[in-house]
Design an enzyme around this catalytic site. Structure first.
Site, mmCIF file in Angstrom:
data_model
loop_
_atom_site.group_PDB
_atom_site.id
_atom_site.type_symbol
_atom_site.label_atom_id
_atom_site.label_comp_id
_atom_site.label_asym_id
_atom_site.label_seq_id
_atom_site.Cartn_x
_atom_site.Cartn_y
_atom_site.Cartn_z
ATOM 1 N N ARG A 197 -14.229 -7.352 4.176
ATOM 2 C CA ARG A 197 -13.967 -7.055 5.676
ATOM 3 C C ARG A 197 -13.895 -5.126 5.641
ATOM 4 N NH1 ARG A 197 -6.525 -6.685 5.192
ATOM 5 N NH2 ARG A 197 -6.944 -5.706 2.795
ATOM 6 N N ASP A 216 -0.804 -0.077 -1.740
ATOM 7 C CA ASP A 216 -2.403 -0.059 -1.162
ATOM 8 C C ASP A 216 -1.762 0.330 0.787
ATOM 9 O OD1 ASP A 216 -1.402 -2.277 1.015
ATOM 10 O OD2 ASP A 216 -3.720 -3.472 0.607
#
EC number: 2.3.3.9
Length: 557
Positions: A188, A477
């Site tokens: 990613r 996150d």
């Protein structure tokens, strides 16, 4: 050993361009690396790789800028009362039953459990030694974009693809790949909004600009590993983050097409899975699949960023869009059910995988009660996803894989997926996707304090270079920190009142901040003072930063 003033750039040739009104000198577009060079960085930042990155910027950076500008107009429209809707201009695409996406590439046929995590060597080896089917090698929300993390993450990926990954900790503990068969890598890259300040792009007119984090991450991984991945029996596979329109998907498809041709790789070899993690993309799922159809494997329900996107987009639109405490925004509230039901139905109608999101609960090997709760929460989450038709889902910790896989095994059995389940009964409306008011719930003083604590502790971790942080038995996150700070901003600006009767204003949140800071165990090397600055700027100022990471990166990295 670091080299403080690297000269890793490309040979620059000038030429003269003649026009009807005269002539002017141009230079060959190129990159300059301004970050310090650590051990083996020259293996990643090769002249050939930098030339490839410069070509990507020359061809696609302008379109990226245009699309980012279009995002701003979309936000202005939303602030002025215009709700997102399904596009009339692309209705023919949605109504055409004849097209489908490329689907799974080699190694992506079974995705029932995917483990996510950053690309540092220790975390990578732990993920690759797990029993997951896929490793999401994350250079985005789970990675703090320090220069060291960006380039050494690429070295981790290079070494794994080329069969040479190992790690020895400062204490002398050796980590190696022990699995005979490792999870398929899906990398990613950073989202379109993020730059890489340690690499400068110089265009033909000698204008200097920060490079695109997306193009740097994608370009380096693809250039160094694509052919070897194919030789190994898989391929260059990517998760695409934070798209807001099908035009942004089209840009990625153009990049994939150019990159394949440039390296002499067959068209359609790349596979992308798009995270539907903005409300704007939620209304363009089918169009996103269509634009990427020759390179597309599926869509993912990026739940936390999706919630953040709704808060951000409608933050000043009144009580209709004010959320309660974060923990009350579950996957079973009506607007989240509409979102996931639409995603599964859209994917399977077009032959695309539907991948579920990540429950934030994580186990604690030193606390059996915490572990029991985490396993129970994850089991319920994955049971819902598998029953709804998802083909797989995410976990953030290796100990959660057996629990998640058990729920998908119950539904899938020996089948690798359930693409045949097209969900024709699903009919989701725009109103259902925007039905935030039905969440109900309350804003509590504990919820305010929790948001302050999570945002502050996560930002401090991120500033230290740690992008995935275990905080109070939850995996946080950048997305969950964004929810926390954006809720604080919205509650203040909407004059929200807690269930206890306390009006939420900036003065009280400042008091809470002071209390939280006083309760923390401080060290000489912590970054809490800087984290306070970032949180105040992103949650307490009149202007709302689109992403807290953008300003923090510019100031502190």
């Amino acid at each position: 050993m670091n080299t403080p003033n690297p000269t890793l750039d490309q040979t620059v040739n000038s030429e003269t361009v003649k026009t009807t009104t005269g002539s002017f000198a141009t230079i060959r577009p190129h990159l300059e690396v301004t970050g310090p060079l650590g051990d083996r960085y020259d293996e990643i930042l090769t002249p050939e790789a930098l030339e490839f990155l410069a070509e990507l910027h020359e061809r696609f950076a302008g379109t990226r800028h245009d699309l980012l500008a279009a995002r701003l107009q979309t936000r202005v429209d939303a602030a002025n009362g215009r709700d997102p809707k399904f596009l009339s201009v692309t209705e023919s695409i949605r109504l055409d039953p004849t097209w489908s996406v490329a689907g799974a590439g080699p190694g992506l046929e079974d995705r029932r459990v995917e483990i996510t995590g950053p690309t540092d060597r220790k975390m990578a080896i732990n993920a690759l030694n797990s029993s997951a089917k896929v490793w999401l090698a994350d250079q985005e929300d789970a990675t703090s974009p320090t220069w060291t993390n960006v380039i050494e993450g690429q070295l981790t990926l290079f070494d794994q693809v080329h069969g040479q990954l190992s790690f020895t900790s400062p204490e002398g503990k050796k980590y190696e790949i022990t699995n005979e068969s490792t999870p398929t890598i899906v990398m990613r890259p950073r989202g379109w909004h993020l730059v890489e300040k340690h690499i400068t792009f110089i265009d033909r007119a000698n204008r200097r600009m920060k490079s695109s984090g997306s193009l740097i991450d994608f370009g380096l991984y693809f250039f160094h590993n694509a052919k070897k991945l194919i030789e190994n029996g898989t391929g260059p596979y990517f998760y695409l983050a934070k798209l807001e329109s099908h035009k942004e998907a089209r840009l990625w498809n153009d990049i994939f097409t150019y990159a394949e041709e440039r390296l002499g790789i067959d068209y359609g070899t790349i596979r992308a899975t798009v995270l539907i993690e903005t409300i704007q993309a939620g209304f363009e799922m089918e169009e996103i699949l269509y634009e990427l159809r020759d390179h597309c494997a599926g869509l993912n329900a990026g739940r936390w960023d999706y919630i953040f996107s709704i808060i951000k987009t409608f933050r000043a639109r009144g009580s209709r869009f004010v959320f309660p405490d974060r923990k009350q925004i579950t996957m079973t509230v009506p607007f989240m059910r509409a979102y996931t039901e639409l995603l599964v139905a859209t994917c399977h109608r077009r032959g695309a995988f539907a991948i579920g999101g990540m429950s934030a609960f994580i186990p604690n090997r030193r606390d059996p009660a915490v572990t029991e709760q985490a396993l129970s929460q994850v089991a319920a989450d994955k049971k819902r996803e598998a029953t709804d038709g998802f083909d797989g889902s995410w976990v953030a910790h290796p100990d959660l894989i057996p629990t998640a896989q058990a729920e998908f095994d119950k539904v899938l059995g020996d089948r690798p997926n359930q693409l045949e389940r097209t969900r024709p009964e699903v009919n989701v409306t725009a109103a259902q996707l925007l039905d935030v008011a039905s969440v109900g719930g309350q804003i509590t003083e504990a919820g305010v304090r929790g948001n302050v604590l999570i945002a502050l502790r996560y930002i401090e971790s991120w500033l230290r270079g740690v992008g995935a942080a275990a905080i109070d038995n939850l995996m946080e996150d950048a997305a969950t920190a964004e929810i926390s700070r954006s809720q604080l901003w919205q509650w203040i600006h909407e004059n929200s009142v807690t269930a206890e009767g306390r009006r939420i204003d900036s003065d009280w949140v400042e008091e809470v901040l002071d209390e939280v800071v006083d309760s923390l165990e401080r060290t000489p090397t912590d970054r809490f003072d800087d984290a306070l600055t970032v949180l105040r700027t992103s949650a307490l100022e009149p202007e709302f930063p689109t992403f807290l990471t953008v300003g923090a990166y510019a100031r502190f990295f």
